[in-house]
Scaffold this motif. Structure first.
Motif, mmCIF file in Angstrom:
data_model
loop_
_atom_site.group_PDB
_atom_site.id
_atom_site.type_symbol
_atom_site.label_atom_id
_atom_site.label_comp_id
_atom_site.label_asym_id
_atom_site.label_seq_id
_atom_site.Cartn_x
_atom_site.Cartn_y
_atom_site.Cartn_z
ATOM 1 N N GLY A 54 0.903 -1.274 0.093
ATOM 2 C CA GLY A 54 -0.147 -0.130 0.147
ATOM 3 C C GLY A 54 0.925 1.346 -0.062
ATOM 4 O O GLY A 54 0.549 2.236 -0.744
ATOM 5 N N PRO A 99 1.037 -9.265 2.738
ATOM 6 C CA PRO A 99 -0.435 -9.162 2.512
ATOM 7 C C PRO A 99 -0.963 -10.387 2.531
ATOM 8 O O PRO A 99 -0.369 -11.291 1.709
ATOM 9 C CB PRO A 99 -0.863 -8.412 1.368
ATOM 10 C CG PRO A 99 0.236 -7.237 1.152
ATOM 11 C CD PRO A 99 1.483 -8.318 1.507
ATOM 12 N N PRO A 136 -12.984 -3.474 0.318
ATOM 13 C CA PRO A 136 -11.734 -2.861 0.688
ATOM 14 C C PRO A 136 -12.272 -1.626 1.560
ATOM 15 O O PRO A 136 -13.209 -0.870 1.385
ATOM 16 C CB PRO A 136 -11.167 -2.567 -0.604
ATOM 17 C CG PRO A 136 -11.909 -3.158 -1.772
ATOM 18 C CD PRO A 136 -13.340 -3.570 -1.278
ATOM 19 N N GLY A 141 -6.188 -0.752 0.369
ATOM 20 C CA GLY A 141 -6.491 -1.968 0.153
ATOM 21 C C GLY A 141 -6.980 -2.494 -1.009
ATOM 22 O O GLY A 141 -6.852 -3.840 -1.321
ATOM 23 N N GLN A 144 -4.425 -3.255 -3.553
ATOM 24 C CA GLN A 144 -3.551 -4.524 -3.083
ATOM 25 C C GLN A 144 -4.550 -5.938 -3.502
ATOM 26 O O GLN A 144 -4.043 -6.858 -4.186
ATOM 27 C CB GLN A 144 -3.318 -4.385 -1.634
ATOM 28 C CG GLN A 144 -2.372 -3.534 -1.188
ATOM 29 C CD GLN A 144 -2.093 -3.684 0.422
ATOM 30 O OE1 GLN A 144 -1.634 -4.659 0.973
ATOM 31 N NE2 GLN A 144 -2.291 -2.443 0.885
#
Length: 348
Positions: A54, A99, A136, A141, A144
Motif C-alpha cells: 500500500g 499481505p 476494501p 486495500g 492490493q
C-alpha cells in the motif's frame, strides 16, 4: 503484548518518517511536511498506509503527484522511485509482513468499492455462495486486492463516493487491473481514461441487476448497458451561454462537467481526466490560457485537447488545440468538438 492496531499504527508512522526523510533531502523539513499532507489529501486518507504494498502504491501515486506540484518532475520521479525501492527491499527481506492471500472458495471475486453500506449489503446478499465478495476499507486495500487477483475472474463495482478513488488513483487502478477484469461504475461521475470498456450505470439501478452481471449470468439489460460517453469539461463564467452549450453537447452524447471558473475546471480535469476541454478565455481565478498551460504541465503528452471558445479574438498559446469565437455559432463549435472527441454512435 501490543495489539494488532498498535503494530499497524507503528508501521504507518515508520513509513511516514521514511517519506519525510527522503523528501527532506531534496526540499527541507518544512516543505516535506506540506507535501506529505497534500499527498494524503489527494489519496483521500488521513494516515500513511501501514502495509508495504500500500505504501509503495502511495509513493508512486498521490505522493508523486504532490511532489510534482512543488518539485521539478525529474526530482519528484527520482524521489518516488527511491522510496519504492526501499519498500520493495523490506518486503523481499521479510522485515515486513506480506499481505495475506485471498481465499480460494471460488474463482470469481467481486470487490464492492462502495461508500453506501446498504447497497453493498444488498449486492453481497445476492452473491452469497456464488462469488467471493470483499469490501476494501480504503483505496490502498483496493489496489492490493486487485493486484492479488490477477489470475482470478475479477469484477469491481464502484460508486462515486469511495474515499480517495478519483483522478490519479483511478489511473493507478486502471494500470493494476488485469485486462480480464470487468468494472461497473454505479452512479457517480463517468469513468475516465483506462476504463473505456467499463459499464456506467445510473445510481437507481437495482442491486439485483448488478449482482446478476457479477455472477456472469449474462449481459446487463440493454437500457443500462450503454457505451461510455466521452467526458467533456466545459468552463465559462457566463451561466446562460454555459447552460446553452451544455444542453447541445449532452444532446450530442457527451457527458458534460460544467464549471463556472478556471480553477473549478482544473479540479474537474484532475479528478475526471476528460476527453476534451471547452473553455472561455476570460474567466475568474484562471483564464483559458493559464488553464491550458497547467493541464499540459500536469498531464504532459496525455493532456486532453483544449478548445477555447471566446467572445473576442484570441491567439493560440501553449496547450491550446483550437480557437473559435462564440459568434461563429453552435454548429461550428460542435463540429470542432467532434473532430477532437467523436460522440458515441446514436441508438437506432
Amino acid at each position: 503484548m501490543q495489539n494488532a492496531n498498535g503494530g499497524a499504527a507503528r508501521r504507518g508512522d515508520e513509513f511516514a518518517r521514511l517519506a519525510l526523510d527522503h523528501l527532506g533531502r531534496v526540499c527541507g523539513a518544512d516543505e516535506s511536511g506540506v507535501i506529505l499532507t497534500r499527498a494524503l489529501d489527494l489519496a483521500g486518507v488521513t494516515s500513511v498506509p501501514e502495509e508495504p504494498v500500500g505504501f509503495g502504491l502511495f509513493a508512486r501515486g498521490p505522493l508523486r503527484d504532490a511532489m510534482e506540484e512543488t518539485l521539478e518532475p525529474a526530482i519528484a520521479a527520482a524521489t518516488s522511485d527511491a522510496l519504492t525501492r526501499v519498500v520493495r527491499q523490506l518486503v523481499q527481506s521479510g522485515v515486513r509482513r506480506r499481505p495475506e492471500a485471498l481465499s480460494r472458495e471460488t474463482d470469481r471475486v467481486v470487490l464492492l468499492v462502495l461508500n453506501d453500506d446498504r447497497r453493498a449489503e444488498r449486492v453481497a446478499a445476492q452473491l452469497r455462495g456464488q462469488a467471493e465478495v470483499h469490501r476494501p476499507r480504503d483505496v490502498f486495500g483496493l489496489l492490493q486486492m486487485a493486484e492479488r487477483c490477477a489470475d482470478r475472474s475479477l469484477f469491481l463495482v464502484i460508486d462515486g463516493g469511495f474515499p480517495g478513488l478519483r483522478g490519479p488513483m483511478l489511473t493507478t487502478l486502471a494500470r493494476v487491473l488485469p485486462e480480464s477484469a470487468q468494472t461497473i461504475f454505479w452512479g457517480g461521475p463517468p469513468p475516465g481514461r483506462g476504463f473505456e470498456r467499463a459499464r456506467h450505470l445510473p445510481a437507481a439501478t437495482n442491486p439485483r441487476e448488478v449482482a446478476t452481471f457479477c455472477r456472469g449470468e449474462g449481459e446487463l439489460p440493454p437500457e443500462v448497458a450503454a457505451t461510455r460517453k466521452p467526458v467533456l469539461v466545459l468552463a465559462d463564467d457566463d451561466p446562460v451561454w454555459r447552460a446553452t452549450l451544455r444542453r447541445r453537447l449532452e444532446h450530442e452524447g457527451y457527458e458534460v462537467l460544467s464549471c463556472p471558473d478556471g480553477f473549478t475546471a482544473l479540479e474537474a480535469c484532475i479528478d475526471h481526466e476528460p476527453d476534451v476541454v471547452v473553455s472561455d478565455h476570460d474567466m475568474p481565478t484562471l483564464d483559458g490560457a493559464q488553464l491550458a498551460a497547467l493541464l499540459v504541465s500536469r498531464f504532459q503528452d496525455e493532456a486532453p485537447p483544449f478548445l477555447i471558445v471566446s467572445s473576442r479574438e484570441i491567439e493560440p498559446t501553449a496547450g491550446v488545440t483550437g480557437v473559435l469565437r462564440k459568434q461563429d455559432g453552435l454548429p461550428e463549435i460542435l463540429a470542432m468538438v467532434r473532430r477532437h472527441a467523436p460522440p458515441p454512435p446514436r441508438e437506432t
